[in-house]
Design a protein around this motif. Sequence first.
Motif, PDB file in Angstrom:
ATOM      1  N   PHE A   1       0.833  -1.201   0.000  1.00  0.00           N
ATOM      2  CA  PHE A   1       0.000   0.000   0.000  1.00  0.00           C
ATOM      3  C   PHE A   1       0.870   1.253   0.000  1.00  0.00           C
ATOM      4  CE2 PHE A   1      -2.292   3.364   2.302  1.00  0.00           C
ATOM      5  CZ  PHE A   1      -3.396   3.484   1.469  1.00  0.00           C
ATOM      6  N   GLY A   2       0.612   2.148  -0.930  1.00  0.00           N
ATOM      7  CA  GLY A   2       1.364   3.386  -1.011  1.00  0.00           C
ATOM      8  C   GLY A   2       2.810   3.210  -1.399  1.00  0.00           C
ATOM      9  N   GLU A   3       3.182   2.012  -1.814  1.00  0.00           N
ATOM     10  CA  GLU A   3       4.568   1.673  -2.156  1.00  0.00           C
ATOM     11  C   GLU A   3       5.518   1.910  -0.981  1.00  0.00           C
ATOM     12  OE1 GLU A   3       5.725   3.700  -5.767  1.00  0.00           O
ATOM     13  OE2 GLU A   3       3.791   3.267  -6.712  1.00  0.00           O
ATOM     14  N   ASN A   4       4.992   1.807   0.235  1.00  0.00           N
ATOM     15  CA  ASN A   4       5.826   2.032   1.412  1.00  0.00           C
ATOM     16  C   ASN A   4       6.539   0.774   1.886  1.00  0.00           C
ATOM     17  OD1 ASN A   4       5.382   4.844   1.896  1.00  0.00           O
ATOM     18  ND2 ASN A   4       3.323   4.342   2.598  1.00  0.00           N
ATOM     19  N   ARG A   5       5.929  -0.371   1.653  1.00  0.00           N
ATOM     20  CA  ARG A   5       6.492  -1.643   2.092  1.00  0.00           C
ATOM     21  C   ARG A   5       6.211  -2.687   1.023  1.00  0.00           C
ATOM     22  NH1 ARG A   5       6.722  -1.586   7.932  1.00  0.00           N
ATOM     23  NH2 ARG A   5       6.719  -3.858   7.941  1.00  0.00           N
ATOM     24  N   GLY A   6       6.880  -3.833   1.150  1.00  0.00           N
ATOM     25  CA  GLY A   6       6.534  -4.933   0.265  1.00  0.00           C
ATOM     26  C   GLY A   6       7.697  -5.461  -0.544  1.00  0.00           C
ATOM     27  N   TRP A   7       7.341  -6.129  -1.632  1.00  0.00           N
ATOM     28  CA  TRP A   7       8.291  -6.845  -2.467  1.00  0.00           C
ATOM     29  C   TRP A   7       8.463  -6.127  -3.799  1.00  0.00           C
ATOM     30  CZ3 TRP A   7      10.576 -10.707   0.187  1.00  0.00           C
ATOM     31  CH2 TRP A   7       9.897 -11.159   1.327  1.00  0.00           C
ATOM     32  N   PRO A   8       9.621  -6.288  -4.446  1.00  0.00           N
ATOM     33  CA  PRO A   8       9.885  -5.545  -5.673  1.00  0.00           C
ATOM     34  C   PRO A   8       8.873  -5.811  -6.781  1.00  0.00           C
ATOM     35  CG  PRO A   8      11.902  -6.531  -4.826  1.00  0.00           C
ATOM     36  CD  PRO A   8      10.780  -7.107  -4.022  1.00  0.00           C
ATOM     37  N   THR A   9       8.439  -4.735  -7.403  1.00  0.00           N
ATOM     38  CA  THR A   9       7.558  -4.816  -8.564  1.00  0.00           C
ATOM     39  C   THR A   9       7.795  -3.576  -9.412  1.00  0.00           C
ATOM     40  OG1 THR A   9       5.277  -5.242  -9.276  1.00  0.00           O
ATOM     41  CG2 THR A   9       5.582  -3.596  -7.543  1.00  0.00           C
ATOM     42  N   VAL A  10       7.222  -3.540 -10.600  1.00  0.00           N
ATOM     43  CA  VAL A  10       7.314  -2.355 -11.442  1.00  0.00           C
ATOM     44  C   VAL A  10       6.256  -1.356 -10.989  1.00  0.00           C
ATOM     45  CG1 VAL A  10       7.152  -1.442 -13.793  1.00  0.00           C
ATOM     46  CG2 VAL A  10       8.180  -3.695 -13.393  1.00  0.00           C
ATOM     47  N   VAL A  11       6.686  -0.144 -10.648  1.00  0.00           N
ATOM     48  CA  VAL A  11       5.771   0.918 -10.225  1.00  0.00           C
ATOM     49  C   VAL A  11       5.844   2.056 -11.240  1.00  0.00           C
ATOM     50  CG1 VAL A  11       5.980   0.297  -7.797  1.00  0.00           C
ATOM     51  CG2 VAL A  11       7.531   2.007  -8.763  1.00  0.00           C
ATOM     52  N   GLN A  12       4.944   3.018 -11.085  1.00  0.00           N
ATOM     53  CA  GLN A  12       4.869   4.119 -12.033  1.00  0.00           C
ATOM     54  C   GLN A  12       5.281   5.438 -11.374  1.00  0.00           C
ATOM     55  OE1 GLN A  12       4.214   3.728 -15.333  1.00  0.00           O
ATOM     56  NE2 GLN A  12       4.228   1.553 -14.818  1.00  0.00           N
ATOM     57  N   PRO A  13       6.140   6.210 -12.037  1.00  0.00           N
ATOM     58  CA  PRO A  13       6.425   7.552 -11.527  1.00  0.00           C
ATOM     59  C   PRO A  13       5.228   8.457 -11.763  1.00  0.00           C
ATOM     60  CG  PRO A  13       7.444   7.263 -13.676  1.00  0.00           C
ATOM     61  CD  PRO A  13       6.836   5.932 -13.305  1.00  0.00           C
ATOM     62  N   ILE A  14       5.206   9.606 -11.109  1.00  0.00           N
ATOM     63  CA  ILE A  14       4.150  10.557 -11.411  1.00  0.00           C
ATOM     64  C   ILE A  14       4.340  11.069 -12.844  1.00  0.00           C
ATOM     65  CG2 ILE A  14       3.701  11.276  -9.040  1.00  0.00           C
ATOM     66  CD1 ILE A  14       5.435  13.765  -9.651  1.00  0.00           C
ATOM     67  N   LYS A  15       3.242  11.460 -13.465  1.00  0.00           N
ATOM     68  CA  LYS A  15       3.262  11.870 -14.866  1.00  0.00           C
ATOM     69  C   LYS A  15       4.292  12.970 -15.168  1.00  0.00           C
ATOM     70  CE  LYS A  15       0.818   9.549 -17.753  1.00  0.00           C
ATOM     71  NZ  LYS A  15       1.538   8.951 -18.911  1.00  0.00           N
ATOM     72  N   PRO A  16       4.395  14.021 -14.326  1.00  0.00           N
ATOM     73  CA  PRO A  16       5.384  15.063 -14.643  1.00  0.00           C
ATOM     74  C   PRO A  16       6.814  14.534 -14.735  1.00  0.00           C
ATOM     75  CG  PRO A  16       3.826  15.876 -13.029  1.00  0.00           C
ATOM     76  CD  PRO A  16       3.550  14.409 -13.173  1.00  0.00           C
ATOM     77  N   ALA A  17       7.118  13.427 -14.047  1.00  0.00           N
ATOM     78  CA  ALA A  17       8.461  12.861 -14.107  1.00  0.00           C
ATOM     79  C   ALA A  17       8.732  12.156 -15.428  1.00  0.00           C
ATOM     80  CB  ALA A  17       8.677  11.888 -12.945  1.00  0.00           C
ATOM     81  N   GLU A  18       7.680  11.954 -16.232  1.00  0.00           N
ATOM     82  CA  GLU A  18       7.833  11.352 -17.548  1.00  0.00           C
ATOM     83  C   GLU A  18       7.853  12.403 -18.659  1.00  0.00           C
ATOM     84  OE1 GLU A  18       5.841   7.037 -17.280  1.00  0.00           O
ATOM     85  OE2 GLU A  18       4.388   8.668 -17.045  1.00  0.00           O
TER      86      GLU A  18
END
Length: 299
Positions: free
Chosen positions: A255-272
């Motif tokens: 949840f919230g990319e705060n904890r867990g196992w590696p996966t592909v996540v998405q940056p915020i749109k402005p970072a792209e």
Amino acid sequence: MRWTTEQIADQSGKTFLVTGANSGLGLVTARELAAKGGHVIMAVRNLGKGERAAAGIRGSVEVRHVDLADLDTVRALAADLHAGPTGIDVLVNNAGIMMPPRQLSAQGHELQFAANHLGHFALTLLLLDLIRERVVTVSSTMHKRGRIHYDDLDGGKRYSPMAFYAQSKFANVLFGLELHRRLRQAGDARRSLIAHPGYSDTNLQTAGPTGVAKAFMRIGNKVFAQSAEQGALNQLYAAVDPRAESGQFIGPDGFGENRGWPTVVQPIKPAEDEADAKRLWELSERLTGVRLSSADLRR
């Protein structure tokens, strides 16, 4: 799938350069890569702390000095490595500082932007001709709060430790994605990936902040954070797993990319935003005096 260090293949014959490898995520990364047979160059600001950290690692390691906030030491490290006998398979741009009071680097840049972005930008480009496989740049979920303060890059008009930390982590994502694009446009098969550790318990949160912010971070580390070992899995996956693709952003799956196992996540749109990435790249070239040479790209 829960990816762990047990899934790291034998890394014998490979050389890794990990910045900020004397503590936290960098130390875990160096330890695990060395345990799998890799040779790890631990690039650290404090040689004494680096040597003590290296003494606790089983495997092949060496300690080199670099202060990412001082471009003179970045150039010196690059020159030393070019004089050496071997290349680098993977560069892990891990070192960072978080939320200190406003300070300027040796070259007059805001300290977080200098250490977290400009130093790694310069190091990557200076070593690109030596790098055989991939570059991993470590960002943060805080990139989601970031933007580049082009009109106040050194915080002289208005400085917030958190806002300028977020700026530096936003810059990491812009840089990692732009490096990916430039490699691909040149037909260069090497990979540029980004990773973030979620909320992990390291000394990053307490070394920089002062006062109430430091106390809050200390409590947060105890109550909410996952271990550095768990957080480092994201950059380890990005550094060694054959399935990790150039341009990917690896972070925790919880949840919230705060904890867990590696996966592909998405940056915020402005970072792209490719235009913003190009603008930052050209600015970084001017501020560091380091430019990407066509000779460093491989077709």
